[in-house]
Design a protein around this motif. Structure first.
Motif, PDB file in Angstrom:
ATOM      1  N   THR A 138     -31.000  15.672  68.966  1.00  0.00           N
ATOM      2  CA  THR A 138     -30.594  15.798  67.569  1.00  0.00           C
ATOM      3  C   THR A 138     -30.987  17.179  67.056  1.00  0.00           C
ATOM      4  OG1 THR A 138     -30.938  13.431  67.279  1.00  0.00           O
ATOM      5  CG2 THR A 138     -30.790  14.742  65.293  1.00  0.00           C
ATOM      6  N   LYS A 139     -30.062  17.834  66.420  1.00  0.00           N
ATOM      7  CA  LYS A 139     -30.294  19.166  65.865  1.00  0.00           C
ATOM      8  C   LYS A 139     -31.124  19.048  64.583  1.00  0.00           C
ATOM      9  CE  LYS A 139     -27.236  21.061  68.735  1.00  0.00           C
ATOM     10  NZ  LYS A 139     -27.278  20.206  69.867  1.00  0.00           N
ATOM     11  N   TRP A 140     -31.834  20.119  64.246  1.00  0.00           N
ATOM     12  CA  TRP A 140     -32.703  20.108  63.062  1.00  0.00           C
ATOM     13  C   TRP A 140     -31.907  19.812  61.797  1.00  0.00           C
ATOM     14  CZ3 TRP A 140     -31.936  23.118  58.871  1.00  0.00           C
ATOM     15  CH2 TRP A 140     -31.103  24.228  59.027  1.00  0.00           C
ATOM     16  N   TYR A 141     -30.685  20.332  61.710  1.00  0.00           N
ATOM     17  CA  TYR A 141     -29.902  20.123  60.486  1.00  0.00           C
ATOM     18  C   TYR A 141     -29.427  18.679  60.359  1.00  0.00           C
ATOM     19  CZ  TYR A 141     -25.869  20.773  63.612  1.00  0.00           C
ATOM     20  OH  TYR A 141     -24.976  20.654  64.623  1.00  0.00           O
ATOM     21  N   GLU A 142     -29.319  17.955  61.485  1.00  0.00           N
ATOM     22  CA  GLU A 142     -28.950  16.545  61.401  1.00  0.00           C
ATOM     23  C   GLU A 142     -30.104  15.730  60.802  1.00  0.00           C
ATOM     24  OE1 GLU A 142     -25.775  16.219  65.063  1.00  0.00           O
ATOM     25  OE2 GLU A 142     -27.907  16.058  65.527  1.00  0.00           O
ATOM     26  N   TYR A 143     -31.335  16.085  61.164  1.00  0.00           N
ATOM     27  CA  TYR A 143     -32.499  15.458  60.527  1.00  0.00           C
ATOM     28  C   TYR A 143     -32.527  15.815  59.041  1.00  0.00           C
ATOM     29  CZ  TYR A 143     -34.515  14.181  65.046  1.00  0.00           C
ATOM     30  OH  TYR A 143     -34.740  13.639  66.275  1.00  0.00           O
ATOM     31  N   ALA A 144     -32.238  17.077  58.735  1.00  0.00           N
ATOM     32  CA  ALA A 144     -32.253  17.525  57.341  1.00  0.00           C
ATOM     33  C   ALA A 144     -31.230  16.746  56.506  1.00  0.00           C
ATOM     34  CB  ALA A 144     -31.973  19.028  57.259  1.00  0.00           C
ATOM     35  N   ILE A 145     -30.062  16.492  57.077  1.00  0.00           N
ATOM     36  CA  ILE A 145     -29.036  15.720  56.366  1.00  0.00           C
ATOM     37  C   ILE A 145     -29.544  14.320  56.066  1.00  0.00           C
ATOM     38  CG2 ILE A 145     -26.771  14.598  56.639  1.00  0.00           C
ATOM     39  CD1 ILE A 145     -25.920  17.142  58.206  1.00  0.00           C
ATOM     40  N   ARG A 146     -30.185  13.682  57.053  1.00  0.00           N
ATOM     41  CA  ARG A 146     -30.728  12.333  56.844  1.00  0.00           C
ATOM     42  C   ARG A 146     -31.749  12.319  55.711  1.00  0.00           C
ATOM     43  NH1 ARG A 146     -32.118  10.261  62.934  1.00  0.00           N
ATOM     44  NH2 ARG A 146     -29.994  10.001  63.637  1.00  0.00           N
ATOM     45  N   PHE A 147     -32.700  13.253  55.778  1.00  0.00           N
ATOM     46  CA  PHE A 147     -33.760  13.278  54.767  1.00  0.00           C
ATOM     47  C   PHE A 147     -33.211  13.675  53.398  1.00  0.00           C
ATOM     48  CE2 PHE A 147     -36.420  13.786  58.629  1.00  0.00           C
ATOM     49  CZ  PHE A 147     -37.147  12.619  58.480  1.00  0.00           C
ATOM     50  N   ILE A 185     -30.615   5.855  54.642  1.00  0.00           N
ATOM     51  CA  ILE A 185     -30.674   6.539  55.923  1.00  0.00           C
ATOM     52  C   ILE A 185     -29.623   6.017  56.894  1.00  0.00           C
ATOM     53  CG2 ILE A 185     -32.172   7.073  57.905  1.00  0.00           C
ATOM     54  CD1 ILE A 185     -33.050   8.391  55.304  1.00  0.00           C
ATOM     55  N   PHE A 186     -29.294   4.745  56.819  1.00  0.00           N
ATOM     56  CA  PHE A 186     -28.406   4.140  57.802  1.00  0.00           C
ATOM     57  C   PHE A 186     -27.046   4.821  57.964  1.00  0.00           C
ATOM     58  CE2 PHE A 186     -25.072   1.190  59.022  1.00  0.00           C
ATOM     59  CZ  PHE A 186     -25.458   0.967  60.337  1.00  0.00           C
ATOM     60  N   PRO A 187     -26.314   5.147  56.894  1.00  0.00           N
ATOM     61  CA  PRO A 187     -24.999   5.779  57.111  1.00  0.00           C
ATOM     62  C   PRO A 187     -25.091   7.078  57.914  1.00  0.00           C
ATOM     63  CG  PRO A 187     -25.172   5.035  54.846  1.00  0.00           C
ATOM     64  CD  PRO A 187     -26.541   4.886  55.462  1.00  0.00           C
ATOM     65  N   ALA A 188     -26.082   7.894  57.622  1.00  0.00           N
ATOM     66  CA  ALA A 188     -26.241   9.132  58.383  1.00  0.00           C
ATOM     67  C   ALA A 188     -26.631   8.830  59.823  1.00  0.00           C
ATOM     68  CB  ALA A 188     -27.290  10.022  57.718  1.00  0.00           C
ATOM     69  N   SER A 189     -27.494   7.858  60.030  1.00  0.00           N
ATOM     70  CA  SER A 189     -27.922   7.501  61.381  1.00  0.00           C
ATOM     71  C   SER A 189     -26.755   6.965  62.212  1.00  0.00           C
ATOM     72  CB  SER A 189     -29.028   6.445  61.338  1.00  0.00           C
ATOM     73  OG  SER A 189     -30.167   6.953  60.727  1.00  0.00           O
ATOM     74  N   ALA A 190     -25.972   6.079  61.636  1.00  0.00           N
ATOM     75  CA  ALA A 190     -24.865   5.480  62.375  1.00  0.00           C
ATOM     76  C   ALA A 190     -23.851   6.531  62.804  1.00  0.00           C
ATOM     77  CB  ALA A 190     -24.193   4.399  61.530  1.00  0.00           C
ATOM     78  N   THR A 191     -23.546   7.457  61.923  1.00  0.00           N
ATOM     79  CA  THR A 191     -22.573   8.490  62.294  1.00  0.00           C
ATOM     80  C   THR A 191     -23.136   9.436  63.355  1.00  0.00           C
ATOM     81  OG1 THR A 191     -23.260   9.863  60.421  1.00  0.00           O
ATOM     82  CG2 THR A 191     -21.361   8.423  60.086  1.00  0.00           C
ATOM     83  N   LEU A 192     -24.432   9.742  63.282  1.00  0.00           N
ATOM     84  CA  LEU A 192     -25.035  10.606  64.294  1.00  0.00           C
ATOM     85  C   LEU A 192     -25.120   9.907  65.645  1.00  0.00           C
ATOM     86  CD1 LEU A 192     -27.882  12.332  62.257  1.00  0.00           C
ATOM     87  CD2 LEU A 192     -25.754  13.349  63.055  1.00  0.00           C
ATOM     88  N   ILE A 193     -25.445   8.626  65.649  1.00  0.00           N
ATOM     89  CA  ILE A 193     -25.505   7.868  66.900  1.00  0.00           C
ATOM     90  C   ILE A 193     -24.122   7.846  67.546  1.00  0.00           C
ATOM     91  CG2 ILE A 193     -25.750   5.527  67.841  1.00  0.00           C
ATOM     92  CD1 ILE A 193     -28.075   5.186  65.817  1.00  0.00           C
ATOM     93  N   GLU A 194     -23.115   7.553  66.751  1.00  0.00           N
ATOM     94  CA  GLU A 194     -21.744   7.523  67.278  1.00  0.00           C
ATOM     95  C   GLU A 194     -21.362   8.869  67.866  1.00  0.00           C
ATOM     96  OE1 GLU A 194     -17.542   8.114  67.499  1.00  0.00           O
ATOM     97  OE2 GLU A 194     -18.773   9.066  65.953  1.00  0.00           O
ATOM     98  N   LYS A 195     -21.683   9.929  67.150  1.00  0.00           N
ATOM     99  CA  LYS A 195     -21.340  11.284  67.600  1.00  0.00           C
ATOM    100  C   LYS A 195     -22.043  11.630  68.906  1.00  0.00           C
ATOM    101  CE  LYS A 195     -22.285  16.045  66.334  1.00  0.00           C
ATOM    102  NZ  LYS A 195     -23.061  16.853  65.407  1.00  0.00           N
ATOM    103  N   HIS A 196     -23.333  11.337  69.007  1.00  0.00           N
ATOM    104  CA  HIS A 196     -24.089  11.681  70.211  1.00  0.00           C
ATOM    105  C   HIS A 196     -23.613  10.892  71.426  1.00  0.00           C
ATOM    106  CE1 HIS A 196     -27.797  13.475  67.949  1.00  0.00           C
ATOM    107  NE2 HIS A 196     -26.688  14.145  67.752  1.00  0.00           N
ATOM    108  N   GLU A 197     -23.360   9.607  71.245  1.00  0.00           N
ATOM    109  CA  GLU A 197     -22.876   8.791  72.358  1.00  0.00           C
ATOM    110  C   GLU A 197     -21.489   9.251  72.813  1.00  0.00           C
ATOM    111  OE1 GLU A 197     -24.417   6.463  74.244  1.00  0.00           O
ATOM    112  OE2 GLU A 197     -26.216   6.959  73.114  1.00  0.00           O
TER     113      GLU A 197
END
Length: 139
Positions: A13-22, A53-65
């Motif tokens: 996970t990139k730093w900016y993806e964490y930043a988006i979640r937070f 947090i969930f909407p950002a997490s779900a989209t990032l999980i989908e993207k990474h997989e």
């Protein structure tokens, strides 16, 4: 798909993806605070229940997989959606535990020590969430 903890994905996970979640979570929390200030804590509490947090997490999980499968030359859309749906199932199980947490705090905080109530409610949240996960795993 087996549910497991894999800490090696933290580096994917990139730093900016964490930043988006937070940032998203902080904005939702701030808006809930403003609503509570204007309309009272009962209404503000309803907005604290928003899945910040969930909407950002779900989209990032989908993207990474999806990206992981596409790197191997495979179509990764279905795998990404499955991974995000498993995350949603975990969120639903945790939400039931969170409801128990909220119920305990609501009922006992006015009459008991804050730290004792929060500790007990947290233990109840964890116990209920893990119990539900275990029951689902057995099914």
């Amino acid at each position: 798909m087996q549910i497991k903890v894999d800490l090696s994905v933290l580096g994917q996970t990139k730093w900016y993806e964490y930043a988006i979640r937070f940032l998203f979570g902080g904005i939702i929390t701030g808006v809930a605070g403003l609503i509570a200030q204007r309309f009272g804590p009962g209404i503000g509490g309803l907005f604290l229940a928003f899945p910040a947090i969930f909407p950002a997490s779900a989209t990032l999980i989908e993207k990474h997989e999806r990206q992981k499968k596409e790197k191997e030359g495979l179509q990764g859309t279905q795998r990404g959606r499955e991974a995000a749906s498993i995350d949603a199932a975990g969120s639903a199980m945790g939400s039931i535990g969170l409801s128990v947490f909220a119920l305990l705090v609501w009922q006992f905080l006015p009459r008991h020590s804050t730290w004792i109530v929060l500790t007990a409610a947290t233990a109840a949240w964890l116990s209920v969430s893990v119990l539900i996960w275990h029951i689902r795993k057995q099914a």
